[in-house]
Design an enzyme around this catalytic site. Structure first.
Site, PDB file in Angstrom:
ATOM      1  N   CYS A 109       0.891  -1.100  -0.125  1.00 14.75           N
ATOM      2  CA  CYS A 109       0.041   0.096  -0.123  1.00 14.75           C
ATOM      3  C   CYS A 109       0.889   1.345  -0.062  1.00 14.75           C
ATOM      4  CB  CYS A 109      -0.910  -0.049   1.098  1.00 14.75           C
ATOM      5  SG  CYS A 109      -2.408   1.180   0.592  1.00 14.75           S
ATOM      6  N   HIS A 118      -3.556  -4.896   0.454  1.00 12.62           N
ATOM      7  CA  HIS A 118      -3.190  -5.282   1.792  1.00 12.62           C
ATOM      8  C   HIS A 118      -3.280  -6.888   1.797  1.00 12.62           C
ATOM      9  CE1 HIS A 118      -2.481  -1.481   4.027  1.00 12.62           C
ATOM     10  NE2 HIS A 118      -3.469  -0.980   3.111  1.00 12.62           N
ATOM     11  N   GLU A 140      -1.691  -8.603   3.870  1.00 10.62           N
ATOM     12  CA  GLU A 140      -1.702  -9.054   5.330  1.00 10.62           C
ATOM     13  C   GLU A 140      -3.052  -9.186   5.785  1.00 10.62           C
ATOM     14  OE1 GLU A 140      -1.424  -5.933   4.197  1.00 10.62           O
ATOM     15  OE2 GLU A 140      -2.107  -4.642   5.830  1.00 10.62           O
TER      16      GLU A 140
END
Ligand code: MN
Length: 241
Positions: A112, A217, A219
């Protein structure tokens, strides 16, 4: 092989008492740990030059995390009222780290804001607000009105790129929590993924052991096998350093 040490950049915030602290969303730490890396946090101090070189020597890989916007003077960007969360010290640290990692062959992954840092650090520019500056843009800023796991749009992976090779797919459906994006790509970077509106959402540094960045993202998508492969490939590259 001992577990690779991964430096994760963190940000400044105030805690509930109003005291200044350094923070990072725990999903990044989990992503690194579960892929076999040892996470260490790097606070946003304005170190550069030899200090960055010394720091990088102690690490096997760098994860440039999400966060606020990069100061527009770093890439001659257009002022925009939605530019926010700027931390010049963090910009200095992360841009310096990225340049040193790119040069030295140290594995790095940008997520990001980290994706935007990679592009700016190597000479690229950003849309300082996609919605206002990219004609025909789809919605990318799902920050405040949805869950961070929400799959917002597809990305097409570029055939023959390292990113497509790791993912083992031609396309993905990803989350989207950004209002800025890559405009002109840094000359050394290769686009590896595109959103349906043409926005570049994946970048890689050809010839580097692992120099990659994604605008989404991952994660927050650790339940996806493809995301596990991605973090696994990063940690594996760091382990070879
Ligand atoms: Mn997006």
């Amino acid at each position: 092989m001992s577990a690779p040490i991964i430096g994760l950049t963190a940000y400044n915030e105030n805690n509930k008492y109003g005291h200044p602290i350094v923070a990072l969303m725990q999903n990044y730490i989990r992503a690194v740990s579960e892929a076999g890396g040892v996470p260490v946090l790097i606070p946003p101090s304005a170190i550069s030059g030899e200090a960055v070189t010394a720091l990088l020597k102690k690490l096997d890989g760098i994860l440039l995390t999400g966060g606020g916007d990069i100061a527009i003077d770093r890439f001659n960007g257009e002022p925009h009222p939605r530019v926010g969360g700027v931390d010049p010290d963090r910009d200095t640290l992360e841009i310096g780290l990225t340049q040193a990692a790119a040069e030295s062959g140290k594995p790095f992954l940008g997520i990001c804001r980290g994706f935007q840092v990679v592009n700016v650090a190597l000479g690229g520019t950003l849309y300082t607000d996609i919605q206002d500056q990219l004609p025909g843009a789809i919605k990318h800023d799902y920050d405040s009105d949805s869950q961070r796991q929400f799959l917002a749009h597809t990305v097409q992976l570029e055939k023959g790129t390292a990113l497509a090779g790791i993912m083992g797919e031609t396309g993905l459906t990803v989350n989207s929590l950004h209002h800025q994006g890559a405009k002109d790509l840094a000359p050394s970077l290769k686009p590896a993924a595109y959103a349906p509106d043409g926005l570049v959402e994946g970048l890689e540094l050809p010839g580097h052991p692992f120099g990659m960045a994604v605008q989404w993202h991952p994660e927050w998508l650790l339940d996806q096998p493809v995301t596990r492969r991605f973090f696994g490939a990063f940690i594996e590259a760091a382990g070879k350093g």
